[in-house]
Design an enzyme around this catalytic site. Structure first.
Site, PDB file in Angstrom:
ATOM      1  N   SER A  90     105.876  84.641  47.197  1.00 31.21           N
ATOM      2  CA  SER A  90     104.740  85.557  47.040  1.00 31.21           C
ATOM      3  C   SER A  90     105.054  86.885  47.711  1.00 31.21           C
ATOM      4  CB  SER A  90     103.485  84.942  47.662  1.00 31.21           C
ATOM      5  OG  SER A  90     103.169  83.729  47.035  1.00 31.21           O
ATOM      6  N   LYS A 123      98.274  85.843  59.077  1.00 33.97           N
ATOM      7  CA  LYS A 123      98.772  86.631  57.942  1.00 33.97           C
ATOM      8  C   LYS A 123      97.678  87.551  57.416  1.00 33.97           C
ATOM      9  CE  LYS A 123     102.266  83.414  56.190  1.00 33.97           C
ATOM     10  NZ  LYS A 123     102.675  82.581  55.044  1.00 33.97           N
ATOM     11  N   HIS A 177     105.002  78.035  42.349  1.00 31.29           N
ATOM     12  CA  HIS A 177     103.954  77.136  42.853  1.00 31.29           C
ATOM     13  C   HIS A 177     103.401  76.279  41.713  1.00 31.29           C
ATOM     14  CE1 HIS A 177     103.075  80.482  46.000  1.00 31.29           C
ATOM     15  NE2 HIS A 177     103.597  79.487  46.671  1.00 31.29           N
TER      16      HIS A 177
HETATM   17  P1  ADP Z   1     103.122  78.898  53.252  1.00 31.37           P
HETATM   18  O1  ADP Z   1     102.530  80.096  53.907  1.00 31.37           O
HETATM   19  O2  ADP Z   1     102.474  77.598  53.662  1.00 31.37           O
HETATM   20  O3  ADP Z   1     104.623  78.809  53.258  1.00 31.37           O
HETATM   21  P2  ADP Z   1     103.344  79.557  50.445  1.00 31.37           P
HETATM   22  O4  ADP Z   1     102.222  79.908  49.537  1.00 31.37           O
HETATM   23  O5  ADP Z   1     104.365  80.589  50.708  1.00 31.37           O
HETATM   24  O6  ADP Z   1     102.629  79.050  51.753  1.00 31.37           O
HETATM   25  O7  ADP Z   1     104.086  78.262  49.901  1.00 31.37           O
HETATM   26  C1  ADP Z   1     103.433  77.036  49.725  1.00 31.37           C
HETATM   27  C2  ADP Z   1     104.443  75.973  49.305  1.00 31.37           C
HETATM   28  O8  ADP Z   1     104.997  76.307  48.043  1.00 31.37           O
HETATM   29  C3  ADP Z   1     105.628  75.817  50.257  1.00 31.37           C
HETATM   30  O9  ADP Z   1     105.983  74.445  50.326  1.00 31.37           O
HETATM   31  C4  ADP Z   1     106.731  76.585  49.578  1.00 31.37           C
HETATM   32  O10 ADP Z   1     108.005  76.086  49.924  1.00 31.37           O
HETATM   33  C5  ADP Z   1     106.406  76.307  48.126  1.00 31.37           C
HETATM   34  N1  ADP Z   1     106.924  77.346  47.253  1.00 31.37           N
HETATM   35  C6  ADP Z   1     106.804  78.683  47.396  1.00 31.37           C
HETATM   36  N2  ADP Z   1     107.415  79.340  46.401  1.00 31.37           N
HETATM   37  C7  ADP Z   1     107.943  78.389  45.592  1.00 31.37           C
HETATM   38  C8  ADP Z   1     108.730  78.421  44.404  1.00 31.37           C
HETATM   39  N3  ADP Z   1     109.123  79.571  43.869  1.00 31.37           N
HETATM   40  N4  ADP Z   1     109.084  77.242  43.838  1.00 31.37           N
HETATM   41  C9  ADP Z   1     108.713  76.073  44.413  1.00 31.37           C
HETATM   42  N5  ADP Z   1     107.996  75.974  45.544  1.00 31.37           N
HETATM   43  C10 ADP Z   1     107.617  77.108  46.123  1.00 31.37           C
END
Ligand code: ADP
Length: 160
Positions: A128, A41, A17
């Site tokens: 995550s 969630k 992120h």
């Molecule tokens: P959500 O529940 O909205 O999917 P997340 O916190 O899982 O929320 O992810 C938020 C954003 O960050 C999404 O666009 C996801 O694709 C991106 N993301 C998650 N992990 C990574 C990573 N390792 N590298 C790049 N982007 C990521």
């Protein structure tokens, strides 16, 4: 002014992120990281805890702010005056899912442009949920989490 929103659960924020936030901060004048309150969630960290973690991690980037929202992303974007919605793509699963969300958001507000950035290859396997799964059984995931988040996660899982 190019204003973007990067919405997500961030439970917790990972280096994947943070890499996206850093790159986004170089592309936009303002980038708001939005912790979305998702009733579906069951999070490990409260919204306030996640906001504090993200604020610390983004402190080097002057044009990045952290907000929370409990509404449609397009409504949030109108509220903060953002035209760009930033999302990350790790793999084809993300692509399928994100394409549907982008199409729905375009239906809701066709002024909004969703932009995707590919995950850095070193963080492509990171989510995550995988981090929490490994940490729950004592695996060391500290190199994937910024600042004190790894310690906070261990402590949180110990108490739960
Ligand atoms: P959500 O529940 O909205 O999917 P997340 O916190 O899982 O929320 O992810 C938020 C954003 O960050 C999404 O666009 C996801 O694709 C991106 N993301 C998650 N992990 C990574 C990573 N390792 N590298 C790049 N982007 C990521």
């Amino acid at each position: 002014m190019k204003v973007a929103v990067f919405p997500g659960s961030f439970d917790p924020l990972t280096r994947g992120h943070l890499d996206l936030i850093k790159r986004g901060s170089q592309l936009f004048d303002q980038l708001a990281v939005a912790v979305m309150i998702n009733v579906g969630k069951q999070p490990v960290f409260t919204v306030d805890e996640r906001v504090a973690q993200i604020k610390t991690a983004v402190s080097p980037y002057d044009n990045v702010s952290v907000i929370t929202a409990n509404e449609l992303t397009v409504n949030l974007m109108n509220r903060v005056g953002a035209d760009y919605l930033l999302r990350g793509l790790r793999n084809t699963n993300d692509f399928q899912y994100e394409r549907d969300i982008a199409a729905m958001n375009q239906h809701l507000d066709n002024q909004i442009e969703t932009l995707f950035m590919l995950a850095d290859p070193k963080y492509q396997h990171l989510s995550s949920s995988l981090i929490k799964e490994v940490a729950k059984f004592g695996g060391d995931v500290s190199e994937y989490l910024p600042g004190e988040i790894a310690e906070q996660l261990t402590e949180k899982l110990r108490r739960n």
